[in-house]
Design a protein around this motif. Structure first.
Motif, PDB file in Angstrom:
ATOM      1  N   GLY A 150       0.785  -1.222   0.000  1.00 18.17           N
ATOM      2  CA  GLY A 150       0.000   0.000   0.000  1.00 18.17           C
ATOM      3  C   GLY A 150       0.820   1.276   0.000  1.00 18.17           C
ATOM      4  N   THR A 151       2.149   1.155  -0.067  1.00 17.14           N
ATOM      5  CA  THR A 151       3.014   2.335  -0.037  1.00 17.14           C
ATOM      6  C   THR A 151       3.152   2.973  -1.412  1.00 17.14           C
ATOM      7  N   GLY A 152       2.920   2.208  -2.473  1.00 19.13           N
ATOM      8  CA  GLY A 152       2.983   2.766  -3.820  1.00 19.13           C
ATOM      9  C   GLY A 152       4.140   2.278  -4.673  1.00 19.13           C
ATOM     10  N   LYS A 153       4.625   1.074  -4.407  1.00 26.13           N
ATOM     11  CA  LYS A 153       5.751   0.539  -5.177  1.00 26.13           C
ATOM     12  C   LYS A 153       5.411   0.430  -6.663  1.00 26.13           C
ATOM     13  N   THR A 154       4.303  -0.203  -6.995  1.00 21.03           N
ATOM     14  CA  THR A 154       3.922  -0.380  -8.395  1.00 21.03           C
ATOM     15  C   THR A 154       3.640   0.962  -9.054  1.00 21.03           C
ATOM     16  N   SER A 155       2.963   1.843  -8.354  1.00 25.75           N
ATOM     17  CA  SER A 155       2.675   3.173  -8.912  1.00 25.75           C
ATOM     18  C   SER A 155       3.957   3.900  -9.258  1.00 25.75           C
ATOM     19  N   LEU A 156       4.940   3.836  -8.366  1.00 25.85           N
ATOM     20  CA  LEU A 156       6.215   4.492  -8.642  1.00 25.85           C
ATOM     21  C   LEU A 156       6.919   3.838  -9.832  1.00 25.85           C
ATOM     22  N   LEU A 157       6.955   2.524  -9.857  1.00 23.50           N
ATOM     23  CA  LEU A 157       7.631   1.830 -10.966  1.00 23.50           C
ATOM     24  C   LEU A 157       6.998   2.162 -12.312  1.00 23.50           C
ATOM     25  N   THR A 158       5.688   2.295 -12.359  1.00 25.38           N
ATOM     26  CA  THR A 158       5.048   2.620 -13.647  1.00 25.38           C
ATOM     27  C   THR A 158       5.403   4.028 -14.110  1.00 25.38           C
ATOM     28  N   LYS A 191       8.415  -8.920 -10.108  1.00 24.34           N
ATOM     29  CA  LYS A 191       7.484  -8.518  -9.049  1.00 24.34           C
ATOM     30  C   LYS A 191       7.152  -9.735  -8.201  1.00 24.34           C
ATOM     31  N   HIS A 192       7.399  -9.614  -6.913  1.00 21.71           N
ATOM     32  CA  HIS A 192       7.075 -10.684  -5.980  1.00 21.71           C
ATOM     33  C   HIS A 192       5.633 -10.530  -5.530  1.00 21.71           C
ATOM     34  N   SER A 193       4.866 -11.592  -5.650  1.00 23.48           N
ATOM     35  CA  SER A 193       3.484 -11.575  -5.190  1.00 23.48           C
ATOM     36  C   SER A 193       3.334 -12.556  -4.041  1.00 23.48           C
ATOM     37  N   SER A 219      17.430 -14.844  -5.947  1.00 24.19           N
ATOM     38  CA  SER A 219      18.508 -15.406  -6.777  1.00 24.19           C
ATOM     39  C   SER A 219      17.979 -16.475  -7.726  1.00 24.19           C
ATOM     40  N   GLU A 220      17.049 -17.302  -7.275  1.00 22.77           N
ATOM     41  CA  GLU A 220      16.452 -18.313  -8.161  1.00 22.77           C
ATOM     42  C   GLU A 220      15.651 -17.654  -9.278  1.00 22.77           C
ATOM     43  N   GLN A 221      14.935 -16.589  -8.954  1.00 22.57           N
ATOM     44  CA  GLN A 221      14.131 -15.913  -9.975  1.00 22.57           C
ATOM     45  C   GLN A 221      15.034 -15.185 -10.969  1.00 22.57           C
ATOM     46  N   LEU A 222      16.126 -14.593 -10.486  1.00 27.43           N
ATOM     47  CA  LEU A 222      17.069 -13.941 -11.395  1.00 27.43           C
ATOM     48  C   LEU A 222      17.709 -14.945 -12.334  1.00 27.43           C
ATOM     49  N   ALA A 223      18.003 -16.157 -11.827  1.00 27.55           N
ATOM     50  CA  ALA A 223      18.606 -17.191 -12.677  1.00 27.55           C
ATOM     51  C   ALA A 223      17.658 -17.613 -13.793  1.00 27.55           C
ATOM     52  N   ALA A 224      16.355 -17.563 -13.540  1.00 25.71           N
ATOM     53  CA  ALA A 224      15.364 -17.959 -14.538  1.00 25.71           C
ATOM     54  C   ALA A 224      14.912 -16.798 -15.422  1.00 25.71           C
ATOM     55  N   PHE A 225      15.324 -15.584 -15.078  1.00 28.14           N
ATOM     56  CA  PHE A 225      14.846 -14.379 -15.758  1.00 28.14           C
ATOM     57  C   PHE A 225      15.617 -14.155 -17.058  1.00 28.14           C
ATOM     58  N   LEU A 257      19.425  -6.554 -21.272  1.00 29.99           N
ATOM     59  CA  LEU A 257      18.875  -5.568 -20.340  1.00 29.99           C
ATOM     60  C   LEU A 257      19.987  -4.729 -19.720  1.00 29.99           C
ATOM     61  N   ASP A 258      19.663  -3.496 -19.392  1.00 27.65           N
ATOM     62  CA  ASP A 258      20.588  -2.608 -18.701  1.00 27.65           C
ATOM     63  C   ASP A 258      20.343  -2.578 -17.200  1.00 27.65           C
ATOM     64  N   LEU A 259      19.125  -2.934 -16.784  1.00 27.51           N
ATOM     65  CA  LEU A 259      18.753  -2.838 -15.380  1.00 27.51           C
ATOM     66  C   LEU A 259      17.545  -3.726 -15.122  1.00 27.51           C
ATOM     67  N   ILE A 260      17.582  -4.431 -14.000  1.00 24.12           N
ATOM     68  CA  ILE A 260      16.424  -5.201 -13.548  1.00 24.12           C
ATOM     69  C   ILE A 260      15.901  -4.540 -12.281  1.00 24.12           C
ATOM     70  N   LEU A 261      14.646  -4.120 -12.323  1.00 27.24           N
ATOM     71  CA  LEU A 261      13.986  -3.548 -11.154  1.00 27.24           C
ATOM     72  C   LEU A 261      13.200  -4.651 -10.465  1.00 27.24           C
ATOM     73  N   VAL A 262      13.231  -4.658  -9.165  1.00 25.78           N
ATOM     74  CA  VAL A 262      12.549  -5.698  -8.385  1.00 25.78           C
ATOM     75  C   VAL A 262      11.587  -5.029  -7.428  1.00 25.78           C
ATOM     76  N   GLU A 263      10.367  -5.506  -7.455  1.00 21.82           N
ATOM     77  CA  GLU A 263       9.369  -5.058  -6.483  1.00 21.82           C
ATOM     78  C   GLU A 263       9.155  -6.186  -5.498  1.00 21.82           C
ATOM     79  N   GLY A 264       9.558  -5.954  -4.265  1.00 21.51           N
ATOM     80  CA  GLY A 264       9.397  -6.982  -3.248  1.00 21.51           C
ATOM     81  C   GLY A 264      10.723  -7.639  -2.888  1.00 21.51           C
ATOM     82  N   PHE A 265      10.643  -8.851  -2.344  1.00 23.25           N
ATOM     83  CA  PHE A 265      11.811  -9.562  -1.817  1.00 23.25           C
ATOM     84  C   PHE A 265      12.548  -8.656  -0.817  1.00 23.25           C
TER      85      PHE A 265
END
Length: 174
Positions: free
Chosen positions: A14-22, A39-41, A88-94, A99-107
């Motif tokens: 509810g802090t606005g992570k997704t809103s900021l990323l968009t 994005k971690h759900s 780390s497991e998700q990055l290995a599968a990503f 790409l120049d940058l990977i943004l992560v929401e969560g974790f």
């Protein structure tokens, strides 16, 4: 090839992570950066529908299932029940090639460079005192934080973009 830098955005729900990323993603893309997002759900989700073939194939036991069109590709993999997922497991599968940058929401409980988002009006405790991997705080109010922890205006995506490019990415290259 080197993996692209990873930068997280951590906060309570509810802090606005997704809103900021968009708002940040188009600004970063305007600087010719190629951006990926993880994005971690905390919730179960379905990305295909029960009447679709991909859903039927997955429910029949296939995993992973790749759905491809000329417009996009999706890979759906079933994870074992009650598995603890790690970044780390998700990055290995990503698919990070190009790409120049990977943004992560969560974790937020994992150790990797993160910008903490804070809205004091929500009354939630700050993460930075117990998380040394937080490299900056973006807040909608001025805070009393250590001088070595940059404060960013949560409502100024241009300033946050400048911090990402001029400080975070520059430090990753040095």
């Amino acid at each position: 090839m080197l993996s692209p830098p990873v930068l997280g955005f951590a906060a309570t729900s509810g802090t606005g992570k997704t809103s900021l990323l968009t708002k940040l993603i188009p600004l970063l893309k305007a600087q010719n950066l190629r951006i990926g997002v993880i994005k971690h759900s905390h919730h179960d989700f379905e990305i295909d529908q029960p009447d679709k073939d991909s859903f039927k194939l997955r429910k029949a036991g296939a995993t992973p299932v790749m759905l491809v069109s000329r417009y996009r590709r999706a890979v759906i993999s079933e994870l074992p029940p009650a598995i603890d997922i790690s970044l780390s497991e998700q990055l290995a599968a990503f698919p990070s090639s190009g790409l120049d940058l990977i943004l992560v929401e969560g974790f937020r409980h994992e150790s990797y460079p993160k910008i903490e988002l804070c809205r004091p009006s929500l009354g939630k405790p700050m993460l930075y005192p117990s998380d040394p991997s937080i490299i900056a705080i973006a807040s909608d109010q001025a805070l009393s934080t250590p001088p070595n922890l940059p404060q960013l205006d949560l409502n100024d995506p241009q300033a946050i973009t400048a911090f990402i490019i001029d400080t975070f990415l520059k430090n990753q290259r040095d």
